[in-house]
Every structure is written in structure tokens, then in C-alpha cells.
Design an enzyme around this catalytic site. Structure first.
Site, PDB file in Angstrom:
ATOM      1  N   HIS A 117       0.644  -1.427  -0.171  1.00  0.00           N
ATOM      2  CA  HIS A 117      -0.198  -0.164   0.205  1.00  0.00           C
ATOM      3  C   HIS A 117       0.669   1.022  -0.420  1.00  0.00           C
ATOM      4  O   HIS A 117       1.335   1.452   1.078  1.00  0.00           O
ATOM      5  CB  HIS A 117      -0.801   0.142   0.921  1.00  0.00           C
ATOM      6  CG  HIS A 117      -2.235  -1.020   1.258  1.00  0.00           C
ATOM      7  ND1 HIS A 117      -2.534  -1.778   2.485  1.00  0.00           N
ATOM      8  CD2 HIS A 117      -2.226  -1.888  -0.134  1.00  0.00           C
ATOM      9  CE1 HIS A 117      -3.111  -2.890   2.771  1.00  0.00           C
ATOM     10  NE2 HIS A 117      -3.033  -2.920   0.525  1.00  0.00           N
ATOM     11  N   ASP A 165       3.301   2.057   2.983  1.00  0.00           N
ATOM     12  CA  ASP A 165       2.588   1.910   4.783  1.00  0.00           C
ATOM     13  C   ASP A 165       2.716   1.128   5.303  1.00  0.00           C
ATOM     14  O   ASP A 165       2.042   0.484   6.068  1.00  0.00           O
ATOM     15  CB  ASP A 165       0.794   2.153   4.342  1.00  0.00           C
ATOM     16  CG  ASP A 165      -0.092   2.802   4.396  1.00  0.00           C
ATOM     17  OD1 ASP A 165       0.624   4.071   5.116  1.00  0.00           O
ATOM     18  OD2 ASP A 165      -1.085   2.716   4.580  1.00  0.00           O
ATOM     19  N   HIS A 166       4.300  -0.161   4.701  1.00  0.00           N
ATOM     20  CA  HIS A 166       4.526  -0.940   5.351  1.00  0.00           C
ATOM     21  C   HIS A 166       3.688  -2.131   5.826  1.00  0.00           C
ATOM     22  O   HIS A 166       3.633  -3.156   6.792  1.00  0.00           O
ATOM     23  CB  HIS A 166       4.608  -0.064   7.061  1.00  0.00           C
ATOM     24  CG  HIS A 166       5.852   0.263   7.051  1.00  0.00           C
ATOM     25  ND1 HIS A 166       6.553   0.872   6.683  1.00  0.00           N
ATOM     26  CD2 HIS A 166       5.278   1.706   7.702  1.00  0.00           C
ATOM     27  CE1 HIS A 166       6.993   1.943   6.775  1.00  0.00           C
ATOM     28  NE2 HIS A 166       6.172   3.477   7.478  1.00  0.00           N
ATOM     29  N   HIS A 167       3.231  -2.518   4.435  1.00  0.00           N
ATOM     30  CA  HIS A 167       1.915  -3.700   4.205  1.00  0.00           C
ATOM     31  C   HIS A 167       2.109  -4.866   3.125  1.00  0.00           C
ATOM     32  O   HIS A 167       2.227  -5.212   1.721  1.00  0.00           O
ATOM     33  CB  HIS A 167       0.861  -3.246   4.361  1.00  0.00           C
ATOM     34  CG  HIS A 167       0.137  -2.317   4.842  1.00  0.00           C
ATOM     35  ND1 HIS A 167      -1.147  -1.630   5.103  1.00  0.00           N
ATOM     36  CD2 HIS A 167       0.482  -2.461   6.191  1.00  0.00           C
ATOM     37  CE1 HIS A 167      -1.642  -1.036   6.203  1.00  0.00           C
ATOM     38  NE2 HIS A 167      -0.394  -1.379   7.087  1.00  0.00           N
ATOM     39  N   PRO A 168       3.793  -4.675   3.075  1.00  0.00           N
ATOM     40  CA  PRO A 168       4.501  -5.803   2.090  1.00  0.00           C
ATOM     41  C   PRO A 168       3.643  -7.169   2.315  1.00  0.00           C
ATOM     42  O   PRO A 168       3.331  -7.955   3.272  1.00  0.00           O
ATOM     43  CB  PRO A 168       6.076  -6.053   2.292  1.00  0.00           C
ATOM     44  CG  PRO A 168       6.056  -5.608   3.645  1.00  0.00           C
ATOM     45  CD  PRO A 168       4.607  -4.297   4.101  1.00  0.00           C
TER      46      PRO A 168
END
Length: 524
Positions: free
Chosen positions: A287, A459-462
Site C-alpha cells: 500500500h 504503509d509497511h504492508h508488503p
């Protein structure tokens, strides 16, 4: 020494797996974490999140230049501490949309529809507010209402209502749409990471061993079977399974270091090919976040607490009342809405940041400010995680490939404009003096693209780099067993076929809970 299970990665998933598998006293489990212990107070104070994206407990990686975003590189925080992302994130408890999991089921991931996974979400929860079919109150993970909301938060909800966005009091209940307070992974006014909630009680068990500062160099395979791991100190053996839980960046990275991945890439680096699996490290999704920053009419947010005397006062307030800025994650307000009104469910997520100096490289406003982040939730672009070299200490090549698909760019900018619209509503006038970023000079589509290519962040959502599926090309099957190597399983956000429409920590915990039960069932 030999164990039944070796878990690689003591993050959000690994701590859950270690705790659940050692509920069987006959199972000998070793948990390996490359990072250290969570002794620093920043890991436990809710507001410590603000210090996390700037180095503490992080690998310090960044993306490769993003070719569809004018070559910008983005700091890519990946946790390097026990508890992983759950020890350094903003503590937002969200699960995605029910239709995310229905999509997984329709893609061949039998047993992963929303009603299938709901029991494992509930199993983890110790919810201080909700007790219904969506929520549990018997689990170890603290899920709590925010302790430190400010009046500007209620004005934000009113501003959303002025443009037709409803209030939502439970984003993980019957509906995701609307604005409201996020529940937080906190308990007793402290962060509830998987390290504190799951692992710490389990460490009393004699059948669980934990090694921190233990970077795994490769997974050891013999005759098509995972038999252990190699560390700088030597080889450790697993008689039943090796379980990879190093996250959407770490898991494909270690597989490739172990000779498991795209064969041509591995040969180019001089790594002996154990198994040619082109999908390892492919399908990366994330994201991308854009933000609006406004200056406030007065001290309506937490910016002033960055000054030493105010910071000391905040610390005292927290000690005496468990309230105030130290009890805040700074982003406990937000919601979900639509950039594309024909979308099957909300495709934009908002985070209202209670300050203006939160984002890297952005100075706090003189009178204090407020940040509204907007992220497009269902990107069509796909990226990769590849090795830069055969050196296990080298940073990987992280390429989210943001905006490869023009639709992602269009929706991202629509989401940013929607955030601007909310901030300009009458309900926020008593709090907001003026928008400073993007600012009035950003008007044309080209202006917005240029602004995004200067200021976008992750957003650090890999997710998605070890895709689950029922097809032959999938990296793992719906039981999370690796396709092509026996006794190897993956349980973390990397197995998501598509990234969920929200933060990814709670879904990662769910994946670990479900994986633990599948592993226990296989052991019987």
C-alpha cells in the site's frame, strides 16, 4: 542440537507459532530471530511507534528506484526485533474486508474464505469492548479502544459526515465502511505485541528454545526435504518441519539465499540452484501512502510534546493516568472509503495523524498541525524481492513497482484529493488554519503526480511474495506446505495471494494461528 520444529523469524507470525506449537509438551521447538530482544521502553509505550520508522528495531532497507515514480526511493522499514512488525507498528487492529478472503477462496485457496478464517481471528483476541460473532475475549492478544483521543478526532468524523461518509464504531465487525477510532493492539495501556502476548508466557515451557541475534544463512535441504538451517555457529536440525516466518521480504530472501527461487537469477549470483521456483519473490504488493498536512489554529494535536519540557509532562501524565500523548499511537483515528465508487468494498484507508512532524523530512508546523494519510488498498501493480548478491548480510532488492498499473496512480491521487476534501469541511474549521501540503499550488494532474513522487511513502504492508494457491506455480499450497520441498512450510504475510484491504498485522497473526492448528493436525 535437534528439534521437532525450527521456526525462522520471531516476528508477528513466528511468536504465535512458537507459543501455539509448544502447547504440545512433546513438541520441541526452536525459534530463531535475527534481531534482539524488546527491552527498550519504546517497544512497549504506545507512542514509541513514532521512533520506529527511523531506525530502532529495523533492518534499514529501502526500495530500488521506482521507475513509474520518477526514480524515487522509499525507506522500507522491516522489523529486526523479537515480535517483528507487532513490536514496532502503529498498533492498529484491522483485518481487511471479508471479500478479500472470499477472493482468496475463489482463487483456489480452499479453507481461506472469510467464514473459514474468522474463528482464528477470534481465537487470538482479548477484546476490551466487543463480544459478538466477530470478536473474542479469551485470547492472549490485547485489542483495546484508544486511551487518548482528542477533540479534533470527533471533528474529523463530523467532517466526513458532511461529505457523506458515515461513522463506523467497529471496522472489524459487520461493515468496514466509514470513519471511526481504530481498535489498537494494546493491553493495560501498553503495546500488546506477539512477543509480549504470545511468546513471553510460552518461554516458561521447557520445550521452547529462543535464540535472538541469530541470522539464518540458509535452509538446509537433502533429497528434496528440509532438514534444518545453517547459522554462523553451525547447522541446526529439524526432524519434523522447518517453518519460515520471516515476512514478505525476509522469507523470499532466505529462500533465494538457500538456492530456492528463480534459477537464472540465482546462477547469475553464483548460488547453487536447489529448486527452480520463479514465483519465489514475485507478486509483491504493498500500500502506497500519500498525505495531507494542515497547520492548526492552536495546540490541537501532539506536536508541542516534541519539546523537552512538554515531553517530560507527557511522561508524567502517562505514569499517573495512563492517558495523554504517550498512550497514543498517533494514528488511532481513520477509516475506509471509496476512490472508485464502483469498487466492491472500500478501496481507500485513512489514518489521521495527530501531529504534523510525523512523516520523515516534514517539519512540525509552528502552531502544531495534523496529518491525514490516504492509501489505495487494492493495487494492481506487482513487484519483486530479489537478491543483490549471495552475501546473506546484503540488503535485498525490494521493488514494489508502485504505479506500474496506471489505475493505481489514478486511485492514489483520487484518495489524496478525497483526504483534502475532508480536511476542508466546516466541521474542521475551528481546528484547521490552512492546508500546507500538498498546498494550493498543486492543482493539475501533473502537479499531483509530481507531489506524490516527492512525498509518497509505504504503509509497511508488503505481501504476496510466496503466494498461496492450488495451481502448480503457487509457492505454497492451502496448507502452507512448500510446493517442491517436503517438511518446509511458510506462515506469514508472504503467502497472501492478494494483499488485504487494511493493515496486515492482524491477518498475519491469523495466518499463524491457522498454520499452527494445521501443523498440529499433521502431527497427530
Amino acid at each position: 542440537m535437534t528439534y521437532d520444529y525450527i521456526i525462522i523469524g520471531g516476528g508477528s507470525a513466528g511468536c504465535v507459532l512458537a507459543a501455539r506449537l509448544t502447547e504440545d509438551p512433546a513438541a520441541r521447538v526452536l525459534l530463531l530471530e535475527a534481531g534482539g530482544r524488546d527491552r527498550h521502553p519504546f517497544y512497549h509505550l504506545p507512542a514509541g511507534f513514532a521512533k520506529m520508522t527511523k531506525g530502532i528495531g529495523s533492518w534499514g532497507w529501502q526500495t530500488v528506484p521506482q521507475r513509474h515514480m520518477r526514480g524515487m526511493q522509499i525507506r522500507y522499514t522491516q522489523a529486526r526485533v523479537i515480535g517483528g512488525g507487532s513490536s514496532i507498528n502503529a498498533q492498529l487492529y484491522t483485518r481487511g474486508n471479508a471479500l478479500d478472503y472470499e477472493d482468496w477462496r475463489q482463487m483456489g485457496c480452499i479453507g481461506w474464505g472469510y467464514e473459514d478464517v474468522l474463528p482464528w481471528f477470534r481465537k487470538s483476541e482479548f477484546n476490551d469492548t466487543h463480544a459478538d460473532r466477530y470478536h473474542g475475549q479469551d485470547g492472549p492478544l490485547g485489542v483495546s479502544q484508544p486511551r487518548a483521543p482528542l477533540p479534533i478526532c470527533e471533528a474529523f468524523f463530523a467532517a466526513g459526515a458532511e461529505i457523506g461518509i458515515p461513522r463506523n464504531r467497529d471496522f472489524t465487525g459487520a461493515a468496514q465502511d466509514g470513519l471511526g477510532y481504530y481498535q489498537l493492539t494494546q493491553r493495560w495501556y501498553r503495546r500488546s505485541s506477539t512477543a509480549t502476548a504470545f511468546l513471553k508466557p510460552a518461554l516458561k515451557r521447557p520445550n521452547l528454545a529462543l535464540k535472538t541475534g541469530a541470522q539464518v544463512l540458509r535452509i538446509v535441504t537433502e533429497k528434496g526435504r528440509a532438514t534444518g538451517v545453517e547459522t554462523p555457529e553451525g547447522i541446526l536440525r529439524a526432524t519434523t518441519e522447518v517453518i519460515l516466518a520471516s515476512g514478505a521480504i525476509g522469507s523470499p530472501r532466505l529462500l533465494q539465499l538457500s538456492g530456492i527461487g528463480p534459477a537464472d537469477d540465482l546462477r547469475r549470483l553464483g548460488i547453487p540452484v536447489v529448486l527452480d521456483r520463479p514465483q519465489v519473490g514475485s507478486n509483491l504488493q504493498d500500500h502506497l501512502d500519500l498525505f495531507v498536512i494542515a497547520e492548526c489554529t492552536g495546540p490541537h494535536t501532539y506536536d508541542r510534546y516534541a519539546k523537552p519540557h512538554w515531553s517530560a509532562l507527557a511522561g508524567l501524565q502517562y505514569l499517573l493516568t495512563r492517558k495523554g500523548p504517550v498512550a497514543s499511537s498517533l494514528f488511532e483515528t481513520g477509516g475506509f472509503w471509496y476512490a472508485d465508487r464502483s469498487a466492491r468494498s472500500p478501496d481507500i484507508q485513512f489514518h489521521l495523524g495527530l501531529g504534523s512532524g510525523i512523516e520523515a523530512g516534514v517539519a512540525a508546523m509552528p502552531q502544531g498541525g495534523v496529518t491525514l494519510n490516504s492509501a489505495f488498498l487494492r493495487p494492481r501493480s506487482r513487484g519483486t524481492v530479489r537478491l543483490a548478491s549471495a552475501d546473506p548480510k546484503a540488503a535485498p532488492l525490494i521493488d514494489p513497482n508502485y504505479w506500474q498499473d496506471p489505475y493505481d496512480r489514478e486511485m492514489s491521487i483520487k484518495g489524496l484529493k478525497l483526504a483534502q476534501e475532508i480536511m476542508r469541511q466546516p466541521a474542521l474549521k475551528p481546528f484547521v488554519l490552512a492546508e500546507r501540503l500538498p498546498g494550493p499550488e498543486v492543482r493539475s494532474d501533473e502537479d499531483y503526480i509530481a507531489y506524490a513522487c516527492r512525498n509518497a511513502k509505504t504503509d509497511h504492508h508488503p505481501a504476496g511474495t510466496c503466494r498461496m494457491g492450488s495451481d502448480p506455480e503457487a509457492v505454497v499450497d492451502p496448507h502452507l506446505r512448500f510446493n517442491g520441498i517436503d517438511n518446509l512450510r511458510i506462515a506469514d504475510a508472504s503467502i497472501m495471494p492478494t494483499v488485504v484491504s487494511s493493515n496486515t498485522n492482524a491477518p498475519t497473526i491469523m495466518i499463524a494461528e491457522k498454520a499452527a492448528d494445521m501443523i498440529k493436525e499433521a502431527r497427530r
